[in-house]
Design a protein around this motif. Structure first.
Motif, PDB file in Angstrom:
ATOM      1  N   PHE A  48       0.754  -1.001   0.019  1.00 28.73           N
ATOM      2  CA  PHE A  48      -0.122  -0.214   0.039  1.00 28.73           C
ATOM      3  C   PHE A  48       0.802   1.316   0.055  1.00 28.73           C
ATOM      4  O   PHE A  48       1.747   1.180   0.757  1.00 28.73           O
ATOM      5  N   ALA A  49       0.385   2.224  -0.933  1.00 29.16           N
ATOM      6  CA  ALA A  49       1.378   3.528  -0.838  1.00 29.16           C
ATOM      7  C   ALA A  49       1.168   4.158   0.565  1.00 29.16           C
ATOM      8  O   ALA A  49       0.099   4.101   1.034  1.00 29.16           O
ATOM      9  N   SER A  50       2.051   5.096   0.741  1.00 26.07           N
ATOM     10  CA  SER A  50       1.845   5.781   2.113  1.00 26.07           C
ATOM     11  C   SER A  50       0.828   6.973   1.728  1.00 26.07           C
ATOM     12  O   SER A  50       0.610   7.410   0.669  1.00 26.07           O
ATOM     13  N   LEU A  51       0.406   7.185   2.892  1.00 31.79           N
ATOM     14  CA  LEU A  51      -0.585   8.242   3.104  1.00 31.79           C
ATOM     15  C   LEU A  51      -0.260   9.744   2.426  1.00 31.79           C
ATOM     16  O   LEU A  51      -0.865  10.093   1.580  1.00 31.79           O
ATOM     17  N   ASP A  52       0.841  10.229   2.826  1.00 31.12           N
ATOM     18  CA  ASP A  52       1.347  11.295   2.218  1.00 31.12           C
ATOM     19  C   ASP A  52       1.615  11.205   0.443  1.00 31.12           C
ATOM     20  O   ASP A  52       1.114  12.275   0.066  1.00 31.12           O
ATOM     21  N   LEU A  53       1.956  10.195  -0.106  1.00 36.67           N
ATOM     22  CA  LEU A  53       2.187  10.178  -1.195  1.00 36.67           C
ATOM     23  C   LEU A  53       0.818   9.978  -2.111  1.00 36.67           C
ATOM     24  O   LEU A  53       0.593  10.607  -3.020  1.00 36.67           O
ATOM     25  N   VAL A  54      -0.134   9.135  -1.487  1.00 38.95           N
ATOM     26  CA  VAL A  54      -1.555   9.118  -2.018  1.00 38.95           C
ATOM     27  C   VAL A  54      -1.913  10.604  -2.164  1.00 38.95           C
ATOM     28  O   VAL A  54      -2.781  10.942  -3.193  1.00 38.95           O
ATOM     29  N   VAL A  55      -1.931  11.333  -1.136  1.00 34.43           N
ATOM     30  CA  VAL A  55      -2.569  12.670  -1.023  1.00 34.43           C
ATOM     31  C   VAL A  55      -2.128  13.570  -2.311  1.00 34.43           C
ATOM     32  O   VAL A  55      -2.642  14.500  -2.788  1.00 34.43           O
ATOM     33  N   ALA A  56      -0.623  13.452  -2.083  1.00 37.54           N
ATOM     34  CA  ALA A  56       0.039  14.450  -2.810  1.00 37.54           C
ATOM     35  C   ALA A  56      -0.170  14.052  -4.458  1.00 37.54           C
ATOM     36  O   ALA A  56      -0.274  14.805  -5.292  1.00 37.54           O
ATOM     37  N   GLU A  57      -0.104  12.846  -4.692  1.00 42.68           N
ATOM     38  CA  GLU A  57      -0.414  12.468  -6.074  1.00 42.68           C
ATOM     39  C   GLU A  57      -1.912  12.678  -6.790  1.00 42.68           C
ATOM     40  O   GLU A  57      -1.919  12.723  -7.772  1.00 42.68           O
ATOM     41  N   THR A  58      -2.764  12.445  -5.776  1.00 42.95           N
ATOM     42  CA  THR A  58      -3.968  12.381  -6.307  1.00 42.95           C
ATOM     43  C   THR A  58      -4.793  13.625  -6.150  1.00 42.95           C
ATOM     44  O   THR A  58      -5.723  13.825  -6.876  1.00 42.95           O
ATOM     45  N   GLY A  59      -4.316  14.451  -5.451  1.00 42.38           N
ATOM     46  CA  GLY A  59      -4.929  15.722  -4.776  1.00 42.38           C
ATOM     47  C   GLY A  59      -6.480  15.631  -4.433  1.00 42.38           C
ATOM     48  O   GLY A  59      -7.219  16.382  -4.157  1.00 42.38           O
ATOM     49  N   MET A  60      -6.514  14.299  -3.629  1.00 37.61           N
ATOM     50  CA  MET A  60      -7.666  13.929  -2.916  1.00 37.61           C
ATOM     51  C   MET A  60      -7.531  13.682  -1.507  1.00 37.61           C
ATOM     52  O   MET A  60      -6.212  13.699  -1.083  1.00 37.61           O
ATOM     53  N   GLU A  61      -8.328  13.636  -0.426  1.00 36.31           N
ATOM     54  CA  GLU A  61      -8.169  13.613   0.833  1.00 36.31           C
ATOM     55  C   GLU A  61      -7.969  12.091   1.254  1.00 36.31           C
ATOM     56  O   GLU A  61      -8.855  11.300   0.662  1.00 36.31           O
ATOM     57  N   TYR A  62      -7.221  11.597   2.116  1.00 34.67           N
ATOM     58  CA  TYR A  62      -7.202  10.238   2.536  1.00 34.67           C
ATOM     59  C   TYR A  62      -8.685  10.062   3.419  1.00 34.67           C
ATOM     60  O   TYR A  62      -9.326  10.671   4.098  1.00 34.67           O
ATOM     61  N   GLY A  63      -9.241   8.952   2.944  1.00 33.53           N
ATOM     62  CA  GLY A  63     -10.548   8.382   3.339  1.00 33.53           C
ATOM     63  C   GLY A  63     -11.577   8.585   2.304  1.00 33.53           C
ATOM     64  O   GLY A  63     -12.653   8.614   2.653  1.00 33.53           O
ATOM     65  N   GLY A  64     -11.115   9.563   1.389  1.00 38.71           N
ATOM     66  CA  GLY A  64     -12.011   9.734   0.269  1.00 38.71           C
ATOM     67  C   GLY A  64     -11.594   9.537  -1.173  1.00 38.71           C
ATOM     68  O   GLY A  64     -12.304   9.967  -2.300  1.00 38.71           O
ATOM     69  N   VAL A  65     -10.472   8.737  -1.298  1.00 43.05           N
ATOM     70  CA  VAL A  65      -9.789   8.568  -2.590  1.00 43.05           C
ATOM     71  C   VAL A  65     -10.817   7.708  -3.542  1.00 43.05           C
ATOM     72  O   VAL A  65     -11.701   6.725  -2.926  1.00 43.05           O
ATOM     73  N   THR A  66     -10.962   8.298  -4.678  1.00 40.71           N
ATOM     74  CA  THR A  66     -11.925   7.646  -5.567  1.00 40.71           C
ATOM     75  C   THR A  66     -11.210   7.357  -6.900  1.00 40.71           C
ATOM     76  O   THR A  66     -10.463   8.017  -7.094  1.00 40.71           O
ATOM     77  N   PRO A  67     -11.892   6.251  -7.830  1.00 36.83           N
ATOM     78  CA  PRO A  67     -11.436   6.095  -8.880  1.00 36.83           C
ATOM     79  C   PRO A  67     -11.663   7.060 -10.112  1.00 36.83           C
ATOM     80  O   PRO A  67     -10.959   7.115 -11.124  1.00 36.83           O
ATOM     81  N   VAL A  68     -12.551   8.062  -9.750  1.00 39.48           N
ATOM     82  CA  VAL A  68     -12.826   9.122 -10.750  1.00 39.48           C
ATOM     83  C   VAL A  68     -11.907  10.263 -10.350  1.00 39.48           C
ATOM     84  O   VAL A  68     -11.862  10.532  -9.387  1.00 39.48           O
ATOM     85  N   GLY A  69     -11.151  10.424 -11.520  1.00 46.43           N
ATOM     86  CA  GLY A  69     -10.210  11.677 -11.330  1.00 46.43           C
ATOM     87  C   GLY A  69      -8.689  11.300 -10.903  1.00 46.43           C
ATOM     88  O   GLY A  69      -8.113  12.259 -10.492  1.00 46.43           O
ATOM     89  N   LEU A  70      -8.376  10.063 -10.995  1.00 49.93           N
ATOM     90  CA  LEU A  70      -7.071   9.582 -10.760  1.00 49.93           C
ATOM     91  C   LEU A  70      -6.206  10.085 -11.645  1.00 49.93           C
ATOM     92  O   LEU A  70      -6.385  10.349 -12.785  1.00 49.93           O
ATOM     93  N   PRO A  71      -4.934  10.355 -11.308  1.00 48.77           N
ATOM     94  CA  PRO A  71      -3.901  10.633 -12.346  1.00 48.77           C
ATOM     95  C   PRO A  71      -3.637   9.964 -13.656  1.00 48.77           C
ATOM     96  O   PRO A  71      -4.047   8.689 -13.626  1.00 48.77           O
ATOM     97  N   LEU A  72      -3.759  10.672 -14.790  1.00 40.85           N
ATOM     98  CA  LEU A  72      -3.526  10.127 -16.122  1.00 40.85           C
ATOM     99  C   LEU A  72      -2.506   8.971 -15.996  1.00 40.85           C
ATOM    100  O   LEU A  72      -1.175   9.235 -15.563  1.00 40.85           O
TER     101      LEU A  72
END
Length: 187
Positions: free
Chosen positions: A115-139
């Motif tokens: 699993f990717a780290s929390l900080d990396l997920v938030v930085a790369e997706t522009g989404m909040e942790y606990g709300g990550v969605t498949p709609v709008g992921l990085p191309l």
């Protein structure tokens, strides 16, 4: 403001067509909905307002009367091979977990996956942790979807933030950019 619509399940005070409330969504999600080339898929997405303190899956399902098999979790995995790391999103029903060490690792051809780290997920997706969605992921990110999710008539996913969720047909999720439907992703 748009007219209220009915959710296919759950107990939500406010349900709207997501395209009509893009101003309430984080940038990547709003942008993805507006740019989605499969218009009927984009038009099928509902937005339900929810309390951020109730965003965690088990608490959410109980509070809003949503069956775990109608809710999906999106997690980000870092797959490594040699010096290269690939980030991929994985979507499984809430009553299962992502098979990171077998299905994901093998599918991505990685020696190691975690699993990717929390900080990396938030930085790369522009989404909040606990709300990550498949709609709008990085191309360019692979979006691995368990076939059970793709076959679910309507499924609830994050909205990119802890406040609010999206509901859409599982078949629409399979039409997102980078989506690959896999058997055995969720165990």
């Amino acid at each position: 403001m748009s007219n209220q619509v009915q959710a296919p399940f759950g107990n939500f005070a406010t349900v709207r067509m997501a395209l009509e409330v893009r101003d309430r969504l984080v940038g990547p999600v709003a942008g993805a909905l507006g740019a989605w080339t499969v218009r009927e898929a984009a038009e099928s997405v509902l937005y339900v307002e929810t309390e951020p303190d109730l965003a965690d899956t088990a608490v959410f399902c109980e509070a809003y009367d949503v069956a775990p098999e109608s809710s999906a979790n999106c997690v980000v995995v870092a797959a490594k091979r040699g010096g290269n790391t690939v980030l991929a999103a994985c979507l499984v029903l809430a009553d299962s977990r992502v098979d990171v060490n077998n299905a994901v690792r093998r599918h991505l051809g990685a020696r190691k996956a975690s699993f990717a780290s929390l900080d990396l997920v938030v930085a790369e997706t522009g989404m909040e942790y606990g709300g990550v969605t498949p709609v709008g992921l990085p191309l360019g990110w692979p979006l691995l979807i368990d076939e059970a999710v793709a076959h679910t008539p309507y499924v609830l996913v994050g909205s990119g933030q802890r406040r609010g969720k999206l509901i859409l047909p599982g078949s629409a999720l399979a039409q997102l950019p980078g989506a690959e439907v896999l058997s055995g992703l969720g165990v």
